[in-house]
Design an enzyme around this catalytic site. Sequence first.
Site, PDB file in Angstrom:
ATOM      1  N   GLU A 167      -0.972   2.056  -5.168  1.00 21.21           N
ATOM      2  CA  GLU A 167      -0.683   3.489  -5.079  1.00 21.21           C
ATOM      3  C   GLU A 167      -1.909   4.317  -5.465  1.00 21.21           C
ATOM      4  O   GLU A 167      -1.863   5.536  -5.447  1.00 21.21           O
ATOM      5  CB  GLU A 167       0.541   3.762  -5.990  1.00 21.21           C
ATOM      6  CG  GLU A 167       1.074   5.155  -6.031  1.00 21.21           C
ATOM      7  CD  GLU A 167       0.426   5.974  -7.146  1.00 21.21           C
ATOM      8  OE1 GLU A 167       0.634   7.193  -7.175  1.00 21.21           O
ATOM      9  OE2 GLU A 167      -0.293   5.384  -7.980  1.00 21.21           O
ATOM     10  N   TRP A 168      -3.024   3.646  -5.828  1.00 19.64           N
ATOM     11  CA  TRP A 168      -4.340   4.227  -6.110  1.00 19.64           C
ATOM     12  C   TRP A 168      -4.394   5.029  -7.412  1.00 19.64           C
ATOM     13  O   TRP A 168      -5.364   5.755  -7.657  1.00 19.64           O
ATOM     14  CB  TRP A 168      -4.837   5.121  -4.961  1.00 19.64           C
ATOM     15  CG  TRP A 168      -4.479   4.642  -3.599  1.00 19.64           C
ATOM     16  CD1 TRP A 168      -4.727   3.406  -3.084  1.00 19.64           C
ATOM     17  CD2 TRP A 168      -3.785   5.365  -2.592  1.00 19.64           C
ATOM     18  NE1 TRP A 168      -4.232   3.319  -1.813  1.00 19.64           N
ATOM     19  CE2 TRP A 168      -3.651   4.510  -1.470  1.00 19.64           C
ATOM     20  CE3 TRP A 168      -3.274   6.659  -2.500  1.00 19.64           C
ATOM     21  CZ2 TRP A 168      -3.024   4.903  -0.297  1.00 19.64           C
ATOM     22  CZ3 TRP A 168      -2.646   7.044  -1.326  1.00 19.64           C
ATOM     23  CH2 TRP A 168      -2.527   6.183  -0.250  1.00 19.64           C
ATOM     24  N   GLY A 169      -3.373   4.943  -8.238  1.00 18.66           N
ATOM     25  CA  GLY A 169      -3.391   5.640  -9.519  1.00 18.66           C
ATOM     26  C   GLY A 169      -3.054   7.103  -9.465  1.00 18.66           C
ATOM     27  O   GLY A 169      -3.122   7.794 -10.489  1.00 18.66           O
ATOM     28  N   ASP A 220       0.831  -1.196   0.000  1.00 21.14           N
ATOM     29  CA  ASP A 220       0.000   0.000   0.000  1.00 21.14           C
ATOM     30  C   ASP A 220       0.873   1.256   0.000  1.00 21.14           C
ATOM     31  O   ASP A 220       2.112   1.193  -0.003  1.00 21.14           O
ATOM     32  CB  ASP A 220      -0.942  -0.025   1.201  1.00 21.14           C
ATOM     33  CG  ASP A 220      -2.345   0.445   0.876  1.00 21.14           C
ATOM     34  OD1 ASP A 220      -2.499   1.296  -0.019  1.00 21.14           O
ATOM     35  OD2 ASP A 220      -3.301  -0.047   1.516  1.00 21.14           O
ATOM     36  N   ASP A 263     -10.605   3.049  -3.588  1.00 25.77           N
ATOM     37  CA  ASP A 263     -11.497   1.926  -3.312  1.00 25.77           C
ATOM     38  C   ASP A 263     -12.879   2.177  -3.906  1.00 25.77           C
ATOM     39  O   ASP A 263     -13.385   3.308  -3.892  1.00 25.77           O
ATOM     40  CB  ASP A 263     -11.648   1.730  -1.806  1.00 25.77           C
ATOM     41  CG  ASP A 263     -10.339   1.359  -1.132  1.00 25.77           C
ATOM     42  OD1 ASP A 263      -9.321   1.192  -1.832  1.00 25.77           O
ATOM     43  OD2 ASP A 263     -10.342   1.234   0.111  1.00 25.77           O
TER      44      ASP A 263
END
Length: 546
Positions: A221-223, A182, A247
């Site tokens: 890294e969530w983009g 994460d 998410d």
Amino acid sequence: MRRFWDRKARWGVLALLPGIVGMILCGSFYLRAESAAKQIPVTPPPMGWSSWNSFSNTVDSQIVMDQARAMVSNGMAKAGYRYVNIDEGWWLGERDAEGNIVVDAKAWPALAAGERAGDMANIVRFIHGLGLMAGIYTDAGMDGCSLYPDLGPVYQHTGSEGHYEQDYLQFARWGFDYVKVDWCGGDKEKLDPAVQYAEVGRAIAKAEAATGHRLYFSLCEWGNNSPWTWAPNVGGAPADIWRTSGDIVAPIVPHHQHSGRLASFPGVLSNFDQGIHPQAQHTGFYNDPDMMVVGMPGLTDAQNRVHMGLWAVSAAPLLVGADLTTLSPATLATLTNPEVLAVDQDSLGLQAVKAASYGDGLEVWSKALSTPGERAVLLLNRTGDAASITARWSDLGLNESSSATVRDLWARKDIGVFSSSYSATVQPNDAIMVVVSGGEGKLTTYTAGGADLRKGQDVRFTQVASRAPMARVRIDYTNPGKAPRYAELRVNGQISTRIAFPPTGSGGELGAVWVEALLDRTGAGNVLTFSPVRDPGPGIESIAVE
């Protein structure tokens, strides 16, 4: 029959020999460039379950055992789901004097005679004993996402920064097969994700070399920093996935705070849209639009099917976030449909592209499959009204003069044979998913012209034309080694992508892998440049462009 030619005839043939030899040599080169190279299957995206969506940071050994047993008993394991992934909350951030991770013995007790409480190898042995694979979680920063808990207290120091080699060696020694990394701590420290995740990749490689045990690499890294531009093969990873968005929904944990949350269909569509980066997805590297929310509160059975279809045509990782012990028969049927799963796991490893759109919200998505002439097609209606959507063979890259068979994947039956196109009425906020089997469109072949990556030279293909801006490109190559080789592809000066070239055989056999490239120059104005990454590289013979 005369045994010998007369002298005049012999001299006539001898005079023609140079031309004949030249024709043979040129013909051999041409046939080699145009021949159907052996298509090399690539690593498919992972399938499994993750604890976060339904258990947040309440995860413990009993929960994981229950989920693993359910994966086997409900048929998901037989359908291809393998990974049981322990997400945030397994570790509270404590280390011993040598910096080793200390695990809560009550949450992770001994499970069999001779085991020691607080040893994560216990749960790994249990998962492996069911024929499944085990995943674990950490952060690239010093802290982890336990800084921002959805449930329970704040825990600091749950990241691996400063302990990369130590932690990933520990994960491998415990026997884990997968690690999700994460970015909460990395984001807090304003670190460079491309740099940190490359360090993680190298630490994983060292752990694998020391133990002989593979750790699949999942970046989360969530983009935010466009990981699709740098994550393929980051740190030398032979295959990896990277998150492209946040998410879909925060955890929905029964009998706890926020238990009334609902997953939303717009959230599913948003994550799907953010996950489409076809240039980066190839040869074992995948965009990850997040754990699926199929079967979680908030979605209807129809919306679950659309969600599953979107992830399948994306060739996305199929990581289920729902509680596997409570899935309905309809949800299980959606998750285990073999024909839909085959689309996701197809050995070509490519992502769907938007082949056509009509007005605002009527779309045709097309995913090329490993069988020539086959396309998985999703007719998506994002609007509030039923509408007819048409998939034209020409938009799918198929021969528009040939008829094609259309098969409904959810009904698992052929619909019929159609000429040039297929149309269907799609209900509002719904989708129809089919496979179209027709004639493959024409490919144009370009040969390498003598340049050789194995000699440290760039291999450039100029004056390249394509049928559509987002074009499929077949790369014919040789790799006589026992491990993948790598090269970077840059198209028209765009950001490069790193491509894996798996072994093709020790006898000089020609293999082929596919990528998708944005050929945005008109006519034959496109330039594709392959550059060496490290020695030895693959031997690129030619490319073929649709």
